[in-house]
Design a protein around this motif. Structure first.
Motif, PDB file in Angstrom:
ATOM      1  N   ILE A   1     -10.437  54.437  44.240  1.00 53.49           N
ATOM      2  CA  ILE A   1      -9.446  53.683  43.476  1.00 53.49           C
ATOM      3  C   ILE A   1      -9.778  52.198  43.507  1.00 53.49           C
ATOM      4  O   ILE A   1     -10.001  51.625  44.571  1.00 53.49           O
ATOM      5  CB  ILE A   1      -8.032  53.931  44.018  1.00 53.49           C
ATOM      6  CG1 ILE A   1      -7.701  55.405  43.866  1.00 53.49           C
ATOM      7  CG2 ILE A   1      -7.006  53.064  43.289  1.00 53.49           C
ATOM      8  CD1 ILE A   1      -6.384  55.807  44.411  1.00 53.49           C
ATOM      9  N   GLU A   2      -9.781  51.620  42.332  1.00 50.90           N
ATOM     10  CA  GLU A   2     -10.007  50.189  42.164  1.00 50.90           C
ATOM     11  C   GLU A   2      -8.690  49.565  41.703  1.00 50.90           C
ATOM     12  O   GLU A   2      -8.073  50.033  40.747  1.00 50.90           O
ATOM     13  CB  GLU A   2     -11.103  49.956  41.117  1.00 50.90           C
ATOM     14  CG  GLU A   2     -11.415  48.509  40.866  1.00 50.90           C
ATOM     15  CD  GLU A   2     -12.137  47.840  42.027  1.00 50.90           C
ATOM     16  OE1 GLU A   2     -11.957  46.616  42.174  1.00 50.90           O
ATOM     17  OE2 GLU A   2     -12.849  48.529  42.784  1.00 50.90           O
TER      18      GLU A   2
ATOM     19  N   ASP B   1      -8.574  55.337  39.056  1.00 53.76           N
ATOM     20  CA  ASP B   1      -9.495  56.260  39.696  1.00 53.76           C
ATOM     21  C   ASP B   1     -10.845  56.153  39.002  1.00 53.76           C
ATOM     22  O   ASP B   1     -11.007  56.624  37.876  1.00 53.76           O
ATOM     23  CB  ASP B   1      -8.951  57.686  39.626  1.00 53.76           C
ATOM     24  CG  ASP B   1      -9.837  58.693  40.326  1.00 53.76           C
ATOM     25  OD1 ASP B   1     -10.912  58.307  40.843  1.00 53.76           O
ATOM     26  OD2 ASP B   1      -9.458  59.877  40.365  1.00 53.76           O
ATOM     27  N   GLU B   2     -11.799  55.540  39.668  1.00 54.80           N
ATOM     28  CA  GLU B   2     -13.121  55.338  39.067  1.00 54.80           C
ATOM     29  C   GLU B   2     -13.858  56.654  38.854  1.00 54.80           C
ATOM     30  O   GLU B   2     -14.804  56.716  38.078  1.00 54.80           O
ATOM     31  CB  GLU B   2     -13.950  54.389  39.924  1.00 54.80           C
ATOM     32  CG  GLU B   2     -13.410  52.971  39.904  1.00 54.80           C
ATOM     33  CD  GLU B   2     -14.299  52.004  40.654  1.00 54.80           C
ATOM     34  OE1 GLU B   2     -14.958  52.399  41.628  1.00 54.80           O
ATOM     35  OE2 GLU B   2     -14.316  50.822  40.257  1.00 54.80           O
TER      36      GLU B   2
ATOM     37  N   ILE C   1      -5.306  55.489  35.197  1.00 53.65           N
ATOM     38  CA  ILE C   1      -4.343  54.773  36.037  1.00 53.65           C
ATOM     39  C   ILE C   1      -3.551  55.805  36.847  1.00 53.65           C
ATOM     40  O   ILE C   1      -2.868  56.656  36.281  1.00 53.65           O
ATOM     41  CB  ILE C   1      -3.397  53.896  35.186  1.00 53.65           C
ATOM     42  CG1 ILE C   1      -4.211  52.821  34.466  1.00 53.65           C
ATOM     43  CG2 ILE C   1      -2.323  53.253  36.069  1.00 53.65           C
ATOM     44  CD1 ILE C   1      -3.404  51.968  33.513  1.00 53.65           C
ATOM     45  N   VAL C   2      -3.676  55.726  38.175  1.00 55.71           N
ATOM     46  CA  VAL C   2      -3.018  56.686  39.068  1.00 55.71           C
ATOM     47  C   VAL C   2      -1.942  56.032  39.925  1.00 55.71           C
ATOM     48  O   VAL C   2      -1.221  56.727  40.647  1.00 55.71           O
ATOM     49  CB  VAL C   2      -4.041  57.418  39.961  1.00 55.71           C
ATOM     50  CG1 VAL C   2      -5.010  58.235  39.112  1.00 55.71           C
ATOM     51  CG2 VAL C   2      -4.793  56.448  40.857  1.00 55.71           C
ATOM     52  N   ALA C   3      -1.825  54.694  39.853  1.00 53.33           N
ATOM     53  CA  ALA C   3      -0.844  53.985  40.665  1.00 53.33           C
ATOM     54  C   ALA C   3      -0.554  52.627  40.042  1.00 53.33           C
ATOM     55  O   ALA C   3      -1.399  52.069  39.334  1.00 53.33           O
ATOM     56  CB  ALA C   3      -1.367  53.807  42.089  1.00 53.33           C
TER      57      ALA C   3
ATOM     58  N   THR D   1       4.500  53.066  42.168  1.00 55.01           N
ATOM     59  CA  THR D   1       4.339  54.411  41.616  1.00 55.01           C
ATOM     60  C   THR D   1       2.961  54.963  41.935  1.00 55.01           C
ATOM     61  O   THR D   1       1.962  54.257  41.801  1.00 55.01           O
ATOM     62  CB  THR D   1       4.481  54.370  40.073  1.00 55.01           C
ATOM     63  OG1 THR D   1       5.711  53.733  39.733  1.00 55.01           O
ATOM     64  CG2 THR D   1       4.438  55.760  39.478  1.00 55.01           C
ATOM     65  N   VAL D   2       2.958  56.234  42.330  1.00 56.73           N
ATOM     66  CA  VAL D   2       1.714  56.985  42.497  1.00 56.73           C
ATOM     67  C   VAL D   2       1.861  58.275  41.707  1.00 56.73           C
ATOM     68  O   VAL D   2       2.923  58.915  41.739  1.00 56.73           O
ATOM     69  CB  VAL D   2       1.437  57.290  43.984  1.00 56.73           C
ATOM     70  CG1 VAL D   2       0.205  58.183  44.142  1.00 56.73           C
ATOM     71  CG2 VAL D   2       1.272  55.998  44.779  1.00 56.73           C
ATOM     72  N   ASP D   3       0.828  58.650  40.999  1.00 53.67           N
ATOM     73  CA  ASP D   3       0.814  59.911  40.250  1.00 53.67           C
ATOM     74  C   ASP D   3       1.368  61.027  41.149  1.00 53.67           C
ATOM     75  O   ASP D   3       0.919  61.186  42.282  1.00 53.67           O
ATOM     76  CB  ASP D   3      -0.628  60.217  39.842  1.00 53.67           C
ATOM     77  CG  ASP D   3      -0.782  61.495  39.040  1.00 53.67           C
ATOM     78  OD1 ASP D   3      -0.197  62.528  39.420  1.00 53.67           O
ATOM     79  OD2 ASP D   3      -1.530  61.467  38.053  1.00 53.67           O
TER      80      ASP D   3
END
Length: 175
Positions: A3-4, A66-67, A73-75, A92-94
């Motif tokens: 994650i970036e 998530d690269e 976009i996961v968060a 928020t997180v997926d």
């Protein structure tokens, strides 16, 4: 998963809206533990509100991409500076990726950004009827101040309440 974290811009609005609503409302939110679906119906955020957060002064939305999944976009988290304090909201997180440490990583990124702003404290509002969420934030170093704020009944931008006694409590952390 790698994650970036970066700052969102206007091109991310729809993805942020979809992510936040999926994590807090409806059946999709029940895949994770952050759901508010039993407390509130309707939306959690809308494009106008997210765009407003992105464009107002001393306000930023950080996103985690998530690269390994085409930068999905996961968060995300919204930060807003108020003098020496930084408001933290919309963390928020997926729902399918919760309980993997991403939320803690978002808190760390938020603290670093707040310190960049020369803030000494972070604070947030959490629905009182979410004791499991309050407990999680306390495990991240926040403390419940005991201060309460009313829930914005009648403003469907924040959801449609399913209970009559919703209210917020203020959590704060020295950084």
């Amino acid at each position: 998963m790698h994650i970036e974290f970066t700052q969102a811009d206007e091109s991310h609005v729809e993805a942020i809206v979809d992510l936040v609503n999926s994590a807090y409302r409806g059946d999709s939110s029940k895949k994770g533990w952050t759901t508010e679906a039993d407390l509130l119906g309707g939306q959690r955020v809308d494009p106008e509100g997210v765009l407003s957060d992105l464009t107002k002064e001393n306000s930023v939305i950080l996103i985690g991409q998530d690269e390994d999944s085409d930068d999905k976009i996961v968060a995300c988290v919204h930060l807003e500076r108020h003098e020496s304090k930084c408001y933290l909201g919309m963390l928020t997180v997926d729902p399918t990726l919760q309980k993997k440490g991403i939320g803690s990583m978002l808190i760390e990124e938020s603290e670093a950004f707040a310190q960049f702003w020369d803030c000494t404290h972070m604070y947030m509002t959490v629905i009182v009827q979410r004791p499991e969420l309050i407990k999680w934030y306390e495990s991240q170093g926040f403390r419940n101040t005991g201060e309460k704020r009313p829930f914005p009944y009648g403003d469907e931008r924040f959801g449609i309440p399913k209970l009559d006694n919703l209210e917020f409590t203020i959590l704060e952390k020295k950084i």
